[in-house]
Design a protein around this motif. Structure first.
Motif, PDB file in Angstrom:
ATOM      1  N   HIS A 189      -1.389   7.933  21.482  1.00 26.64           N
ATOM      2  CA  HIS A 189       0.048   8.103  21.706  1.00 26.64           C
ATOM      3  C   HIS A 189       0.914   7.090  20.967  1.00 26.64           C
ATOM      4  CE1 HIS A 189      -1.139  10.997  24.703  1.00 26.64           C
ATOM      5  NE2 HIS A 189      -1.847  10.081  25.320  1.00 26.64           N
ATOM      6  N   ILE A 190       0.343   6.272  20.102  1.00 25.41           N
ATOM      7  CA  ILE A 190       1.102   5.302  19.322  1.00 25.41           C
ATOM      8  C   ILE A 190       1.182   5.820  17.884  1.00 25.41           C
ATOM      9  CG2 ILE A 190       1.157   2.940  18.438  1.00 25.41           C
ATOM     10  CD1 ILE A 190      -0.518   2.159  20.918  1.00 25.41           C
ATOM     11  N   PRO A 191       2.387   5.991  17.329  1.00 22.68           N
ATOM     12  CA  PRO A 191       2.498   6.459  15.944  1.00 22.68           C
ATOM     13  C   PRO A 191       1.777   5.508  14.990  1.00 22.68           C
ATOM     14  CG  PRO A 191       4.641   6.462  17.018  1.00 22.68           C
ATOM     15  CD  PRO A 191       3.695   5.759  17.940  1.00 22.68           C
ATOM     16  N   SER A 192       1.025   6.083  14.070  1.00 21.14           N
ATOM     17  CA  SER A 192       0.250   5.267  13.136  1.00 21.14           C
ATOM     18  C   SER A 192       0.302   5.877  11.743  1.00 21.14           C
ATOM     19  CB  SER A 192      -1.202   5.160  13.603  1.00 21.14           C
ATOM     20  OG  SER A 192      -1.834   6.423  13.533  1.00 21.14           O
ATOM     21  N   ALA A 193      -0.192   5.115  10.786  1.00 15.80           N
ATOM     22  CA  ALA A 193      -0.246   5.587   9.405  1.00 15.80           C
ATOM     23  C   ALA A 193      -1.584   5.194   8.808  1.00 15.80           C
ATOM     24  CB  ALA A 193       0.883   4.981   8.583  1.00 15.80           C
ATOM     25  N   ARG A 194      -2.110   6.056   7.989  1.00 21.36           N
ATOM     26  CA  ARG A 194      -3.292   5.747   7.196  1.00 21.36           C
ATOM     27  C   ARG A 194      -2.759   5.313   5.833  1.00 21.36           C
ATOM     28  NH1 ARG A 194      -8.346   9.220   8.142  1.00 21.36           N
ATOM     29  NH2 ARG A 194      -8.195   7.890   9.949  1.00 21.36           N
ATOM     30  N   VAL A 195      -3.155   4.121   5.396  1.00 23.83           N
ATOM     31  CA  VAL A 195      -2.574   3.498   4.207  1.00 23.83           C
ATOM     32  C   VAL A 195      -3.672   3.157   3.211  1.00 23.83           C
ATOM     33  CG1 VAL A 195      -1.222   1.524   3.375  1.00 23.83           C
ATOM     34  CG2 VAL A 195      -0.706   2.524   5.607  1.00 23.83           C
ATOM     35  N   LEU A 196      -3.425   3.461   1.945  1.00 24.78           N
ATOM     36  CA  LEU A 196      -4.305   3.035   0.859  1.00 24.78           C
ATOM     37  C   LEU A 196      -3.806   1.672   0.395  1.00 24.78           C
ATOM     38  CD1 LEU A 196      -6.594   3.629  -1.142  1.00 24.78           C
ATOM     39  CD2 LEU A 196      -4.896   4.687  -2.618  1.00 24.78           C
ATOM     40  N   GLY A 222       0.824  -1.199   0.000  1.00 18.54           N
ATOM     41  CA  GLY A 222       0.000   0.000   0.000  1.00 18.54           C
ATOM     42  C   GLY A 222       0.859   1.250   0.000  1.00 18.54           C
ATOM     43  N   VAL A 223       0.198   2.408  -0.012  1.00 17.01           N
ATOM     44  CA  VAL A 223       0.878   3.704  -0.013  1.00 17.01           C
ATOM     45  C   VAL A 223       0.413   4.490   1.209  1.00 17.01           C
ATOM     46  CG1 VAL A 223       1.187   5.875  -1.259  1.00 17.01           C
ATOM     47  CG2 VAL A 223       0.988   3.740  -2.525  1.00 17.01           C
ATOM     48  N   VAL A 224       1.375   5.044   1.967  1.00 18.81           N
ATOM     49  CA  VAL A 224       1.065   5.858   3.140  1.00 18.81           C
ATOM     50  C   VAL A 224       0.470   7.179   2.660  1.00 18.81           C
ATOM     51  CG1 VAL A 224       2.020   7.069   5.134  1.00 18.81           C
ATOM     52  CG2 VAL A 224       2.912   4.818   4.499  1.00 18.81           C
ATOM     53  N   ILE A 225      -0.734   7.510   3.153  1.00 18.46           N
ATOM     54  CA  ILE A 225      -1.344   8.779   2.754  1.00 18.46           C
ATOM     55  C   ILE A 225      -1.277   9.821   3.858  1.00 18.46           C
ATOM     56  CG2 ILE A 225      -2.791   7.943   0.896  1.00 18.46           C
ATOM     57  CD1 ILE A 225      -5.095   7.678   2.764  1.00 18.46           C
ATOM     58  N   THR A 226      -1.086   9.396   5.108  1.00 16.89           N
ATOM     59  CA  THR A 226      -0.868  10.338   6.204  1.00 16.89           C
ATOM     60  C   THR A 226      -0.285   9.615   7.412  1.00 16.89           C
ATOM     61  OG1 THR A 226      -1.887  12.093   7.524  1.00 16.89           O
ATOM     62  CG2 THR A 226      -3.198  10.151   7.169  1.00 16.89           C
ATOM     63  N   ILE A 227       0.461  10.359   8.216  1.00 19.49           N
ATOM     64  CA  ILE A 227       1.041   9.848   9.460  1.00 19.49           C
ATOM     65  C   ILE A 227       0.322  10.548  10.613  1.00 19.49           C
ATOM     66  CG2 ILE A 227       3.133   9.740  10.876  1.00 19.49           C
ATOM     67  CD1 ILE A 227       3.382   7.975   8.480  1.00 19.49           C
ATOM     68  N   GLY A 228       0.050   9.808  11.686  1.00 18.29           N
ATOM     69  CA  GLY A 228      -0.629  10.396  12.835  1.00 18.29           C
ATOM     70  C   GLY A 228      -0.328   9.614  14.099  1.00 18.29           C
ATOM     71  N   LYS A 229      -1.207   9.731  15.073  1.00 20.83           N
ATOM     72  CA  LYS A 229      -1.077   8.987  16.326  1.00 20.83           C
ATOM     73  C   LYS A 229      -2.441   8.471  16.740  1.00 20.83           C
ATOM     74  CE  LYS A 229       2.956  10.981  18.416  1.00 20.83           C
ATOM     75  NZ  LYS A 229       3.585  11.397  19.636  1.00 20.83           N
ATOM     76  N   ASP A 233      -0.705   0.731  13.045  1.00 18.08           N
ATOM     77  CA  ASP A 233       0.418   1.207  13.840  1.00 18.08           C
ATOM     78  C   ASP A 233       1.660   1.091  12.966  1.00 18.08           C
ATOM     79  OD1 ASP A 233      -1.330   1.457  15.943  1.00 18.08           O
ATOM     80  OD2 ASP A 233      -0.650  -0.352  16.984  1.00 18.08           O
ATOM     81  N   LEU A 234       2.647   1.960  13.186  1.00 17.45           N
ATOM     82  CA  LEU A 234       3.848   1.920  12.355  1.00 17.45           C
ATOM     83  C   LEU A 234       4.612   0.603  12.490  1.00 17.45           C
ATOM     84  CD1 LEU A 234       5.345   5.523  12.530  1.00 17.45           C
ATOM     85  CD2 LEU A 234       3.831   4.529  10.825  1.00 17.45           C
ATOM     86  N   ASP A 235       4.522  -0.053  13.658  1.00 18.53           N
ATOM     87  CA  ASP A 235       5.231  -1.324  13.803  1.00 18.53           C
ATOM     88  C   ASP A 235       4.540  -2.470  13.064  1.00 18.53           C
ATOM     89  OD1 ASP A 235       3.075  -1.670  15.520  1.00 18.53           O
ATOM     90  OD2 ASP A 235       4.282  -2.401  17.196  1.00 18.53           O
ATOM     91  N   GLU A 236       3.358  -2.240  12.498  1.00 19.90           N
ATOM     92  CA  GLU A 236       2.665  -3.241  11.697  1.00 19.90           C
ATOM     93  C   GLU A 236       3.025  -3.118  10.224  1.00 19.90           C
ATOM     94  OE1 GLU A 236      -1.347  -3.405  14.488  1.00 19.90           O
ATOM     95  OE2 GLU A 236      -1.370  -2.203  12.676  1.00 19.90           O
ATOM     96  N   LEU A 237       3.869  -2.135   9.880  1.00 17.10           N
ATOM     97  CA  LEU A 237       4.225  -1.887   8.493  1.00 17.10           C
ATOM     98  C   LEU A 237       5.723  -1.978   8.299  1.00 17.10           C
ATOM     99  CD1 LEU A 237       2.043   1.316   8.035  1.00 17.10           C
ATOM    100  CD2 LEU A 237       1.463  -1.003   7.269  1.00 17.10           C
ATOM    101  N   GLU A 238       6.141  -2.304   7.063  1.00 16.06           N
ATOM    102  CA  GLU A 238       7.543  -2.264   6.688  1.00 16.06           C
ATOM    103  C   GLU A 238       7.645  -1.653   5.296  1.00 16.06           C
ATOM    104  OE1 GLU A 238       8.804  -6.331   6.860  1.00 16.06           O
ATOM    105  OE2 GLU A 238       7.598  -6.921   5.132  1.00 16.06           O
ATOM    106  N   LYS A 239       8.745  -0.946   5.053  1.00 13.93           N
ATOM    107  CA  LYS A 239       8.918  -0.353   3.731  1.00 13.93           C
ATOM    108  C   LYS A 239       9.095  -1.456   2.705  1.00 13.93           C
ATOM    109  CE  LYS A 239      10.648   4.200   4.775  1.00 13.93           C
ATOM    110  NZ  LYS A 239      11.670   5.192   4.483  1.00 13.93           N
ATOM    111  N   ALA A 240       8.451  -1.281   1.566  1.00 16.20           N
ATOM    112  CA  ALA A 240       8.521  -2.306   0.510  1.00 16.20           C
ATOM    113  C   ALA A 240       9.556  -1.932  -0.526  1.00 16.20           C
ATOM    114  CB  ALA A 240       7.168  -2.474  -0.156  1.00 16.20           C
TER     115      ALA A 240
END
Length: 64
Positions: free
Chosen positions: A41-48, A31-38, A57-64
């Motif tokens: 208090h846990i860093p997260s990303a909204r992904v298409l 997927g593609v990250v469309i925004t970063i947020g929290k 959560d950011l720890d659920e994702l890895e760069k492809a």
């Protein structure tokens, strides 16, 4: 990780017993990250991913 990065949803690793938090239909998908947020208090990303927008959560994702 930043907006526009291409990411892969990591495999479920057993951390979240009792229902799991990672959406199983997205595991291993790109997927593609469309925004970063929290989230609480846990860093997260909204992904298409697969034509849908999902929050991870950011720890659920890895760069492809």
């Amino acid at each position: 990780m930043k907006t526009g990065d291409v990411v892969r949803v990591k495999d479920y690793d057993g951390r979240y017993k009792g229902g799991g938090r990672i959406w199983h239909e997205f595991v291993g998908k790109i997927g593609v990250v469309i925004t970063i947020g929290k989230r609480l208090h846990i860093p997260s990303a909204r992904v298409l991913v697969k034509g849908e927008v999902a929050d991870f959560d950011l720890d659920e994702l890895e760069k492809a």
